[in-house]
Design an enzyme around this catalytic site. Structure first.
Site: not given
Length: 304
Positions: A169, A152, A165
Site C-alpha cells: 500500500k 491504506s 499489505y
C-alpha cells in the site's frame, strides 16, 4: 444538467462487493459506463465465482446504466490487459481506472511466509502496476485519463501483522506519484485514497479481545458508500487540477495526507563520525522522530 461522468468509461477492479461495488454503482449513477471486474475470490484470494461481478453489473443495468463484466485477474500482465480490452471492446474507450482489488494474508512479520508476502504484493502492487500500464498507452494516445489507487493507513502510518499489505500500500503511493509525474504532460492524473470502511477484507480482522471488538465496531459504522463520492470526483473532469495527492476518507471526513518531506537537519562542517552522530547528531534530530504509531493511534476519535 450533465452528469459528472457522462460519456466516460471506467474500470473498477475488485468491484464485486464492499468498497469496489459502491464505487462501481456511483460511477454508473454519475453517467459512466463501468467495467465491473472481480474474480469472486475469498479475502485471501482463494476460489473464483463470476456471481459477485454479474450481480453488480445487473444492478447497474437495472438502474438504467451501462455495465460489462470482467473476471480476469489483475495479478498478471496479460490478464490485466484483457480487463482494459474489455472496456474497449464493450464501450469503445477507457477514461478511468480504479485500482481497488486486493487480498489479505495477515501474519506477524517473524512468522510470515514467502507465499503470504508474494500473494499480497502481487495483487495490490503488481496488480495496480499491470492495470495502470495497460491503460497508460490509451491515455497517452487520447491525452486524457485518470487513475485512483486504493492505499491504506496501514502503509501510510503503520499496523500490526500486515508487513505484506503495508509494503504494497505504501508502494502504491510511490507508484501513483511516479505515474502523475511521468504522464502529466498527457493530461493524465493519478491520485490515492486511503479508505476507512467496513468491507470483506476488514471483516477478517480478529475480534478475540475487547479492544479488537471495539475497533471493529467503530469501523462497521463507516459504510463503503462514503468512499465512492471522492472516487467519482477524482476520475471526473471536475478534478482536472488534482494530481499526485493522497486522500483519506473516514465516514463524513475527507483528509489530504502528508507525504514525506524533511523535518529537521543537522550539519557539521568537519563531517560526521559515528561518535559525533551518537553524541550530537542524533540527540538534535530526536525531537522530530516519528513515533511508532499504528493507524488506530493516529485516528483515535470516533467517526461522525
Amino acid at each position: 444538467m450533465a452528469q459528472m461522468m457522462e460519456g466516460k468509461v471506467v474500470v473498477v477492479t475488485g468491484a464485486g462487493g464492499g468498497i469496489g461495488r459502491d464505487m462501481a454503482l456511483a460511477m454508473a449513477a454519475a453517467g459512466a459506463s463501468v467495467v465491473v471486474n472481480d474474480l469472486g475470490t475469498s479475502t485471501s484470494g482463494e476460489g473464483q465465482d463470476i456471481g459477485p461481478a454479474e450481480a453488480v453489473a445487473r444492478e447497474i443495468r437495472d438502474a438504467g446504466g451501462r455495465a460489462a463484466v470482467s473476471t480476469e485477474s489483475v495479478a498478471g500482465a496479460s490478464s490485466a490487459a484483457r480487463i482494459i480490452e474489455c472496456a474497449l471492446d464493450s464501450f469503445g474507450r477507457i477514461d478511468g481506472v480504479v485500482n481497488n482489488a486486493g487480498i489479505l494474508r495477515d501474519r506477524f512479520f517473524h512468522k510470515m511466509g514467502t507465499d503470504e508476502w508474494d500473494a499480497v504484493i502481487q495483487v495490490h502492487l503488481y496488480g495496480s502496476y499491470y492495470m495502470s500500464r495497460a491503460a497508460a498507452s490509451h491515455f497517452k494516445e487520447q491525452e486524457s485519463g485518470a487513475f485512483v489507487h486504493m492505499t491504506s493507513t496501514s502503509g501510510l502510518i503503520g499496523n500490526l501483522g500486515q508487513a505484506n499489505y503495508s509494503a504494497a500500500k505504501l508502494g502504491l503511493v510511490a507508484l501513483s506519484k511516479s505515474i502523475a509525474l511521468d504522464m502529466q504532460k498527457f493530461n493524465v492524473r493519478s491520485n490515492c485514497i486511503a479508505p476507512f470502511a467496513w468491507s470483506r477484507m476488514i471483516g477478517s480482522i480478529p475480534t478475540d479481545t475487547p479492544e479488537q471488538q471495539a475497533r471493529v465496531a467503530k469501523i462497521q459504522q463507516m459504510t463503503p458508500a462514503k468512499i465512492a463520492p471522492l472516487a467519482v470526483y477524482l476520475l471526473s473532469p471536475a478534478a482536472a487540477e488534482v494530481n499526485a495527492q493522497v486522500f483519506a476518507v473516514r465516514n463524513n471526513e475527507i483528509f489530504v495526507m502528508s507525504q514525506p518531506r524533511p523535518l529537521r537537519s543537522v550539519h557539521r562542517g568537519e563531517g560526521w563520525t559515528p561518535e559525533f552522530i551518537a553524541e550530537h547528531g542524533m540527540p538534535a534530530l530526536r525531537a522530530s522522530f516519528v513515533p511508532m504509531d499504528r493507524s488506530a493511534d493516529v485516528f483515535c476519535w470516533d467517526p461522525v
